[in-house]
Scaffold this motif. Sequence first.
Motif, PDB file in Angstrom:
ATOM      1  N   ARG A 136       0.831  -1.216  -0.092  1.00  0.00           N
ATOM      2  CA  ARG A 136       0.160   0.271   0.149  1.00  0.00           C
ATOM      3  C   ARG A 136       0.771   1.280   0.153  1.00  0.00           C
ATOM      4  O   ARG A 136       0.341   2.349  -0.390  1.00  0.00           O
ATOM      5  CB  ARG A 136      -0.862   0.103   1.146  1.00  0.00           C
ATOM      6  CG  ARG A 136      -1.981  -0.989   1.166  1.00  0.00           C
ATOM      7  CD  ARG A 136      -2.679  -0.876   2.505  1.00  0.00           C
ATOM      8  NE  ARG A 136      -3.633  -2.149   2.659  1.00  0.00           N
ATOM      9  CZ  ARG A 136      -4.841  -2.373   2.131  1.00  0.00           C
ATOM     10  NH1 ARG A 136      -5.349  -1.603   1.174  1.00  0.00           N
ATOM     11  NH2 ARG A 136      -5.454  -3.673   2.350  1.00  0.00           N
ATOM     12  N   THR A 137       2.046   1.078   0.436  1.00  0.00           N
ATOM     13  CA  THR A 137       2.910   2.584   0.419  1.00  0.00           C
ATOM     14  C   THR A 137       3.610   2.768  -0.738  1.00  0.00           C
ATOM     15  O   THR A 137       4.137   3.925  -0.954  1.00  0.00           O
ATOM     16  CB  THR A 137       3.946   2.107   1.739  1.00  0.00           C
ATOM     17  OG1 THR A 137       4.859   0.993   1.137  1.00  0.00           O
ATOM     18  CG2 THR A 137       3.420   1.700   3.025  1.00  0.00           C
ATOM     19  N   HIS A 173      -0.545   8.189  -2.834  1.00  0.00           N
ATOM     20  CA  HIS A 173      -1.406   8.671  -1.707  1.00  0.00           C
ATOM     21  C   HIS A 173      -1.617   7.489  -0.777  1.00  0.00           C
ATOM     22  O   HIS A 173      -2.940   7.137  -0.889  1.00  0.00           O
ATOM     23  CB  HIS A 173      -2.684   9.441  -1.838  1.00  0.00           C
ATOM     24  CG  HIS A 173      -2.154  10.757  -2.771  1.00  0.00           C
ATOM     25  ND1 HIS A 173      -1.353  11.872  -2.338  1.00  0.00           N
ATOM     26  CD2 HIS A 173      -2.728  11.046  -3.938  1.00  0.00           C
ATOM     27  CE1 HIS A 173      -1.338  12.802  -3.234  1.00  0.00           C
ATOM     28  NE2 HIS A 173      -2.075  12.408  -4.452  1.00  0.00           N
ATOM     29  N   PRO A 174      -0.753   6.733  -0.167  1.00  0.00           N
ATOM     30  CA  PRO A 174      -1.087   5.573   0.656  1.00  0.00           C
ATOM     31  C   PRO A 174      -2.256   6.001   1.794  1.00  0.00           C
ATOM     32  O   PRO A 174      -2.244   7.089   2.492  1.00  0.00           O
ATOM     33  CB  PRO A 174       0.501   5.334   1.091  1.00  0.00           C
ATOM     34  CG  PRO A 174       1.387   6.193   0.421  1.00  0.00           C
ATOM     35  CD  PRO A 174       0.699   7.269   0.213  1.00  0.00           C
ATOM     36  N   ASP A 175      -2.774   5.050   1.849  1.00  0.00           N
ATOM     37  CA  ASP A 175      -4.024   4.889   3.059  1.00  0.00           C
ATOM     38  C   ASP A 175      -3.394   4.662   4.203  1.00  0.00           C
ATOM     39  O   ASP A 175      -3.285   3.318   4.513  1.00  0.00           O
ATOM     40  CB  ASP A 175      -5.211   4.337   2.535  1.00  0.00           C
ATOM     41  CG  ASP A 175      -6.247   4.431   3.520  1.00  0.00           C
ATOM     42  OD1 ASP A 175      -6.049   5.070   4.505  1.00  0.00           O
ATOM     43  OD2 ASP A 175      -7.503   4.407   2.994  1.00  0.00           O
ATOM     44  N   TRP A 176      -2.743   5.348   5.194  1.00  0.00           N
ATOM     45  CA  TRP A 176      -2.135   4.968   6.450  1.00  0.00           C
ATOM     46  C   TRP A 176      -2.854   4.098   7.256  1.00  0.00           C
ATOM     47  O   TRP A 176      -2.624   3.475   8.079  1.00  0.00           O
ATOM     48  CB  TRP A 176      -1.366   5.993   6.817  1.00  0.00           C
ATOM     49  CG  TRP A 176      -0.336   6.780   5.991  1.00  0.00           C
ATOM     50  CD1 TRP A 176      -0.320   7.902   5.281  1.00  0.00           C
ATOM     51  CD2 TRP A 176       0.905   6.184   5.614  1.00  0.00           C
ATOM     52  NE1 TRP A 176       0.859   7.979   4.576  1.00  0.00           N
ATOM     53  CE2 TRP A 176       1.611   6.688   4.845  1.00  0.00           C
ATOM     54  CE3 TRP A 176       1.448   4.730   6.003  1.00  0.00           C
ATOM     55  CZ2 TRP A 176       2.841   6.692   4.401  1.00  0.00           C
ATOM     56  CZ3 TRP A 176       2.733   4.627   5.533  1.00  0.00           C
ATOM     57  CH2 TRP A 176       3.464   5.274   4.502  1.00  0.00           C
ATOM     58  N   ALA A 177      -4.264   4.350   7.368  1.00  0.00           N
ATOM     59  CA  ALA A 177      -5.232   3.819   8.286  1.00  0.00           C
ATOM     60  C   ALA A 177      -5.150   2.415   7.937  1.00  0.00           C
ATOM     61  O   ALA A 177      -5.138   1.412   8.995  1.00  0.00           O
ATOM     62  CB  ALA A 177      -6.598   4.404   8.245  1.00  0.00           C
ATOM     63  N   PHE A 178      -5.413   1.943   6.463  1.00  0.00           N
ATOM     64  CA  PHE A 178      -5.063   0.619   6.293  1.00  0.00           C
ATOM     65  C   PHE A 178      -3.763  -0.209   6.418  1.00  0.00           C
ATOM     66  O   PHE A 178      -3.646  -1.262   6.724  1.00  0.00           O
ATOM     67  CB  PHE A 178      -5.473   0.329   4.778  1.00  0.00           C
ATOM     68  CG  PHE A 178      -6.910   0.245   4.365  1.00  0.00           C
ATOM     69  CD1 PHE A 178      -7.742  -0.809   4.513  1.00  0.00           C
ATOM     70  CD2 PHE A 178      -7.438   1.655   3.953  1.00  0.00           C
ATOM     71  CE1 PHE A 178      -9.101  -0.495   4.476  1.00  0.00           C
ATOM     72  CE2 PHE A 178      -8.981   1.755   3.767  1.00  0.00           C
ATOM     73  CZ  PHE A 178      -9.808   0.667   3.871  1.00  0.00           C
TER      74      PHE A 178
END
Length: 273
Positions: free
Chosen positions: A234-235, A239-244
């Motif tokens: 995901r990284t 724009h990574p979704d840091w919550a996931f």
Amino acid sequence: MSVVPADVLPGSALAVEEPAACAAELGPRARLWPSLAAVYRAQLSRARVARIPLLFVATFQSVGIMILMRGVVDDGAEAQAVVAGSSVLVVAFVALNLLAQYFGQLRASGGLDHYATLPVPPAAVVLGAAGAYASFTVPGTVVTAVLGCVLFGLPMAHLWVLMAVIPLAGAALAGLGAALGLLAPRPELATLLGQLGMSAALLLGVLPADRMPEVVRFTRDLLPSTYGVEAFARTFGPHPDWAFVLGDLAVCGVVGVVSLAVATWAYRRAAVR
């Protein structure tokens, strides 16, 4: 002639028994963290020479898989899955496969009897060995990730996430490998289980999930390394979704605690037999 109770005589056994019982006190139990540090240093120094060639093999294997997949997968999400899966595969090779073989051989050769005589808690033995084996995965995982980013043209801005992925995924896989090695009745079976676990991490972690059947995807979700792969993959987005990402890392942490607890129970069970 006077009658004197036997318990007041200076040479009687009853007069000596109570002070002797009071004097026989056990020493303090060994604390977890100092014992863990001692086992970790001992395992690290013992396995340093023997495991470096195997670490090279694990890194070479992951890099070779990425080269083969370069002509098969497209750019984008599939490339991200391949690079992330190949990087975590280094952790699976050492923490799962080699640790299962180590504890299987240790149990078969009677090496657990040596650890059972030491004044260290069982959790320190399992955590120390798991931490030492997981430490060997750091260079190979970083090298694989960097080469994968260069090969597939992925950004390297968030490679620092490996600082969380390696210990959390390593703890989950190391606990699983230690439990397999300690619960297997024979060392050959422990080696087989470790190889099967690494093969599962290879097939289910490196191949893109979108191309898998639904049943295989469900099996993939049961593998602890999957969540480390997902968190790392995901990284690579803009724009990574840091919550996931944090959610996947949290799952790795929970599975790591559970698997290491099971491995500690398996160690106690194997040590008393």
